[in-house]
Design an enzyme around this catalytic site. Structure first.
Site, mmCIF file in Angstrom:
data_model
loop_
_atom_site.group_PDB
_atom_site.id
_atom_site.type_symbol
_atom_site.label_atom_id
_atom_site.label_comp_id
_atom_site.label_asym_id
_atom_site.label_seq_id
_atom_site.Cartn_x
_atom_site.Cartn_y
_atom_site.Cartn_z
ATOM 1 N N HIS A 82 -79.152 20.422 -64.644
ATOM 2 C CA HIS A 82 -79.214 21.521 -63.973
ATOM 3 C C HIS A 82 -78.453 22.557 -65.155
ATOM 4 O O HIS A 82 -79.173 23.681 -65.135
ATOM 5 C CB HIS A 82 -78.329 21.530 -62.717
ATOM 6 C CG HIS A 82 -78.838 20.665 -61.504
ATOM 7 N ND1 HIS A 82 -77.884 19.984 -60.862
ATOM 8 C CD2 HIS A 82 -80.008 20.630 -61.303
ATOM 9 C CE1 HIS A 82 -78.733 19.401 -60.160
ATOM 10 N NE2 HIS A 82 -79.983 19.943 -60.190
ATOM 11 N N LYS A 88 -79.475 18.407 -44.311
ATOM 12 C CA LYS A 88 -78.331 17.366 -45.187
ATOM 13 C C LYS A 88 -76.883 17.653 -45.132
ATOM 14 O O LYS A 88 -76.333 18.827 -44.958
ATOM 15 C CB LYS A 88 -78.578 17.800 -46.723
ATOM 16 C CG LYS A 88 -80.028 17.334 -47.336
ATOM 17 C CD LYS A 88 -80.062 17.474 -48.762
ATOM 18 C CE LYS A 88 -81.444 17.147 -49.282
ATOM 19 N NZ LYS A 88 -81.620 17.461 -50.642
ATOM 20 N N ARG A 140 -88.463 16.749 -63.194
ATOM 21 C CA ARG A 140 -88.226 15.575 -63.951
ATOM 22 C C ARG A 140 -89.575 14.685 -64.222
ATOM 23 O O ARG A 140 -89.530 13.700 -65.194
ATOM 24 C CB ARG A 140 -87.113 14.812 -63.212
ATOM 25 C CG ARG A 140 -85.746 15.275 -63.385
ATOM 26 C CD ARG A 140 -84.764 14.620 -62.628
ATOM 27 N NE ARG A 140 -85.513 14.800 -61.292
ATOM 28 C CZ ARG A 140 -84.776 14.172 -59.992
ATOM 29 N NH1 ARG A 140 -83.911 13.269 -60.227
ATOM 30 N NH2 ARG A 140 -85.357 14.512 -58.928
ATOM 31 N N SER A 152 -78.968 14.108 -58.707
ATOM 32 C CA SER A 152 -77.692 14.264 -58.127
ATOM 33 C C SER A 152 -77.544 13.154 -56.975
ATOM 34 O O SER A 152 -76.458 12.587 -56.684
ATOM 35 C CB SER A 152 -77.737 15.772 -57.158
ATOM 36 O OG SER A 152 -77.689 16.978 -57.958
#
Length: 160
Positions: A18, A42, A91, A129
């Site tokens: 990040h 979440k 990614r 993460s």
């Protein structure tokens, strides 16, 4: 006109990947606002206020980086901040498929917004993460993946 980019995410935790996207984004934009969104689906692993403080400390020497929290749609938050760009890191192709749909909806909600994708730097691509949370949950050291010390973050969490 100032070119402001919102870099949205849950950042639970904020990683070196990040950080890399933010620093590279500063070469493209006048200001990058890191927006820590509250995702109702979440449960956070690291407390929001502590993560915000750690990200602010990470960029304390960068006057063109701001950190905000928000509990709204990303497109609405971008408009409120005067951001006409969303900054996102990719990614892999799975990230692209996911992010592409979101970018289309954001553009529908806020016609002036453009999503800019930066490909993650190769050494940082395996970092996520969720992997960091899993490693930490099972007692593994994760500081190599973070731009700040987790022990410092834990200390802040205990104080709060």
């Amino acid at each position: 006109m100032k070119r402001i980019a919102l870099f949205p995410g849950s950042f639970d935790p904020f990683t070196k990947g990040h950080q890399d996207i933010v620093l590279r984004g500063l070469r493209l934009f006048d200001e990058v606002v890191i927006g820590i969104g509250n995702n109702a689906t979440k449960k956070r692993y690291f407390p929001l206020d502590v993560m915000k403080e750690m990200i602010e400390k990470t960029f304390d020497s960068e006057r063109n980086v701001k950190v905000v929290t928000y509990d709204d749609l990303t497109a609405h938050t971008a408009r409120e901040l005067g951001a006409t760009f969303l900054l996102r890191g990719l990614r892999n192709t799975t990230d692209f498929e996911y992010e592409n749909g979101i970018s289309q909806v954001n553009r529908y909600l806020y016609e002036e917004i453009e999503t800019v994708f930066l490909i993650t730097s190769p050494p940082l691509a395996p970092i996520s993460s969720s992997i960091i949370r899993d490693l930490h949950r099972y007692g593994q050291e994760v500081d190599d993946f973070l731009p700040y010390s987790l022990s410092e973050m834990n200390k802040l969490n205990q104080e709060g």
